[in-house]
Motif scaffolding. Structure first.
Motif, short mmCIF file in Angstrom:
data_model
loop_
_atom_site.label_atom_id
_atom_site.label_comp_id
_atom_site.label_asym_id
_atom_site.label_seq_id
_atom_site.Cartn_x
_atom_site.Cartn_y
_atom_site.Cartn_z
N ARG A 638 0.84 -1.21 0.00
CA ARG A 638 0.00 0.00 0.00
C ARG A 638 0.88 1.26 0.00
N GLN A 639 1.93 1.26 0.84
CA GLN A 639 2.83 2.41 0.89
C GLN A 639 3.57 2.61 -0.43
N ALA A 640 4.02 1.48 -1.02
CA ALA A 640 4.76 1.55 -2.29
C ALA A 640 3.85 2.04 -3.42
N GLN A 641 2.59 1.59 -3.43
CA GLN A 641 1.65 2.04 -4.46
C GLN A 641 1.41 3.54 -4.34
N GLN A 642 1.25 4.02 -3.10
CA GLN A 642 1.05 5.45 -2.88
C GLN A 642 2.26 6.25 -3.35
N CYS A 643 3.44 5.75 -3.02
CA CYS A 643 4.69 6.40 -3.43
C CYS A 643 4.79 6.45 -4.96
N ALA A 644 4.45 5.32 -5.62
CA ALA A 644 4.52 5.24 -7.09
C ALA A 644 3.58 6.26 -7.73
N LYS A 645 2.37 6.38 -7.17
CA LYS A 645 1.39 7.35 -7.71
C LYS A 645 1.91 8.77 -7.57
N GLU A 646 2.51 9.08 -6.41
CA GLU A 646 3.03 10.44 -6.17
C GLU A 646 4.19 10.75 -7.11
#
Length: 679
Positions: A638-646
């Motif tokens: 979840r954290q990595a997905q959020q980081c990727a989107k940002e």
């Protein structure tokens, strides 16, 4: 680490050509790849037990000194046996080693070692046979266990890894910039690599694992986002955003609520600003073909063409039969294009596709041939997506100008995993079966009841029905189980009056098609097969399936196999045979026996086996994850997905400081064909 990723593994001390081939087998042809070959488990040697407190038949670690130099004895068969006695100052223990001539030089009298092994012997005289051991001075409390292969032990891999770590440059370039590491509390790459292999404490191991898992998820998510954004954003094939009621009126049945919802979602995409990129997920028999037909009808009504690609000729022919019967009466011209279509017929199809006369073409890989041209390709559908790679998925789409893309899969995937695996697609789920679909009776028996099961199969053959007999092995192995060819002979003896076909993955595609077609036409009554039959032809007359050594399959695989029957009006039965006494295995098989919901089975399979085994032989075409685990690392994902989107939204990846991360994305996707990853 570009230089290490290019350095051949033979440059490492102690790795010659022969051993290099074994490392290649493990996916580590270079020193850099070896550093990314992470331990599969760890052994904690820090908890020592006094010899007198060890428990018979349990694994224990003892700290003891060698009382006397190991003595050599030659026993029957010419084997060498070495014995010594060790003491922890309170009690003694006898150690026995077989055929290891180095033991006398490795275990020195008076030296202290840690020994780890199964405790045998008696209450008064403890023993260990061939224990692992470490010199006390060298010992790390946590020992890495690597995925070894025959001829290459975990200890030898650890030694090579230690050599590779000494080659890390002083100034190691970290693909994750300082700012990003600080934001997500990530350690440096050097620390992570050194610690993941040789951690001193569980806390250190957790820190290293978090960093590497986060990086792996981030790289994968960024790659998938790049594929998604790499496609042209403008919708060149818009359709009206209205439900195709005209299509629904063509059907001899009513659509389910789930089908109507999936059609509406897809039509909404096709009416939007960007081309549709959607996955339709549905259990066996959930009616995905009707959804595909509705979208084909929609694009052809708006002056466009559609193409559907299936993994096998027989599946393509099945789709052609059902879709043409449905759509031809509505004036939609359909064609079938596969490798076995005659050259003269192919030429006509090519011409009719180029002029737009053929509005819907159904076929196999033949659709991506050089001679195939479309006048106005508006929709591309791939069926059984897990049989195609990322590159193949986009090859057909390139036949048109940014056509809409629909992917269909009958392999139920838990939503969490679907978002991960198909991160470049939107997901629709058909979670409702059409009325009239019969529940398949499922039984779990032991091999002693096989004869009764065969009698039950014969009863169905006498009624004119057909059946499948599934066997796990193509070739013999050490397990003692029969190969599919041997089993085929056993079945022919058991059913002397039946016609028996044999199918397995090593057969040529044309041979496989021939065997399946004979079964489909009813010429073959019993089909003996490996799992190659799990995604295939629809044979409504096949009503019974017997699966040998059921413990060898994942739940999702069993569900796919079971889905081959129960496709007609007759009551169907699936019989699982296992001689396993393992409690967990039986619990798993009983869960399958009592459950018919593919998504519930998929969730259970994911929890029990993890995502590494979820897709069988990894046919889904995505990069292999080396450390991340989607069953236990969902919060990191979840954290990595959020980081990727940002990072994607801010275009940060284009900056110089993210050059290393761009390189990691290229490296990860290079093994899948990497089409669409624009860097």
């Amino acid at each position: 680490m570009p230089s290490l990723f290019e350095m051949d593994i033979t440059k490492l001390k102690g790795v010659g050509e022969k051993r290099a081939k074994l490392f290649q087998k493990l996916g580590a042809p270079t020193a850099g790849d070896l550093l990314r070959l992470y331990p599969r488990a760890y052994e904690d040697w820090s908890l020592h037990t006094l010899i007198r407190e060890t428990v018979l038949n349990d694994i224990a670690v003892i700290k003891a000194s060698v009382l006397r130099r190991p003595t050599e004895t030659r026993v029957r068969g010419g084997k060498l046996l070495y014995r010594t006695v060790v003491t922890d100052g309170d009690s003694d223990m006898v150690l026995t080693f077989f055929n290891n001539r180095y033991i006398p030089s490795l275990l020195k009298e008076g030296e202290t070692y840690l020994f780890r092994g199964k405790v045998t012997g008696t209450l008064l005289r403890r023993e260990m046979i061939s224990p692992e051991f470490l010199a006390e001075s060298k010992s790390l409390s946590i020992q890495p266990i690597y995925p070894a292969t025959q001829g290459l032990s975990s200890r030898q891999i650890a030694s090579a890894v230690q050599n590779a770590l000494t080659l890390l440059p002083e100034q190691l370039h970290d693909p994750l910039p300082d700012k990003l590491r600080e934001q997500y509390h990530l350690c440096t790459l050097r620390y992570a690599l050194e610690t993941i292999h040789f951690p001193k404490t569980p806390e250190e191991l957790a820190t290293a694992r978090f960093r590497l898992t986060f990086e792996e998820f981030l790289v994968l998510q960024l790659g998938l986002l790049r594929i998604k954004s790499g496609r042209k954003q403008e919708n060149l094939h818009p359709v009206p955003n209205t439900f195709p009621e005209g299509f629904a009126q063509l059907l001899p049945f009513s659509l389910t609520g789930a089908q109507r919802r999936a059609i509406s979602e897809a039509v909404g995409d096709m009416a939007g600003e960007s081309p549709m990129n959607r996955l339709i997920q549905g259990d066996v028999g959930s009616g995905k073909t009707a959804v595909a037909a509705a979208l084909c009808w929609t694009v052809t009504q708006n002056g466009m063409q559609a193409a559907l690609m299936a993994p096998t000729e027989i599946l393509a022919a099945q789709h052609y039969s059902s879709l043409s019967a449905l759509l031809e009466p509505a004036g939609i011209h359909c064609a079938l294009l596969t490798g076995s279509v005659k050259p003269s017929q192919k030429k006509k199809i090519y011409e009719s596709l180029a002029t737009g006369e053929i509005q819907l073409v159904i076929g196999t890989h033949a659709l991506i041939g050089d001679k195939v041209e479309f006048q106005n390709l508006g929709l591309v559908i791939t069926d059984e997506q897990h049989r195609f790679g990322v590159g193949q998925r986009s090859a057909l789409a390139k036949k048109g100008a940014s056509p809409h893309l629909l992917v269909m899969s009958a392999t139920p995937i838990p939503r969490t995993l679907a978002l991960m695996v198909y991160g470049d697609l939107d997901v629709s789920v058909l979670d409702e079966l059409p009325p009239g679909r019969q529940k398949i009776e499922t039984y779990l028996i032991d091999p002693q009841k096989r004869k009764r099961a065969f009698t039950y199969v014969q009863k169905h053959l006498d009624q004119g029905r057909q059946g499948y007999l599934i066997c796990p092995l193509i070739d013999e192995d050490e397990s003692g189980m029969m190969s599919v060819l041997q089993y085929g002979e056993t079945v022919k003896e058991a059913f002397p009056n039946a016609t028996v076909g044999v199918l397995h993955g090593k057969m040529k595609p044309a041979e496989k098609e021939q065997v399946m077609e004979a079964f489909s036409r009813g010429e073959t009554q019993l089909l003996v097969s490996t799992t190659v039959v799990e995604v295939g032809v629809d044979v409504p007359n096949a009503v019974i399936m017997l699966i040998e050594n059921a413990e060898r399959y994942g739940l999702s695989q069993l569900h796919q196999l079971r889905g081959r029957i129960g496709r007609g009006k007759y009551l169907s039965t699936c019989i699982l045979i296992t001689d396993s006494q393992n409690e967990e295995t039986l619990k798993r098989l009983k869960l399958f026996r009592d459950t018919s919901d593919g998504f519930a089975i998929a969730e259970a399979d994911l929890k029990l086996r993890g995502p590494g085994d979820f897709f069988g032989q990894r046919q889904h075409g995505l990069p292999q994850l080396k450390i991340a685990d989607m069953t236990t690392d969902m919060e990191v994902l979840r954290q990595a997905q959020q980081c990727a989107k940002e990072l994607s939204a801010s275009h940060a990846l284009d900056k110089e400081e993210y050059k290393g991360l761009r390189g990691e994305i290229r490296r990860l996707f290079a093994k899948t064909g990497g089409e669409g990853v624009v860097l």
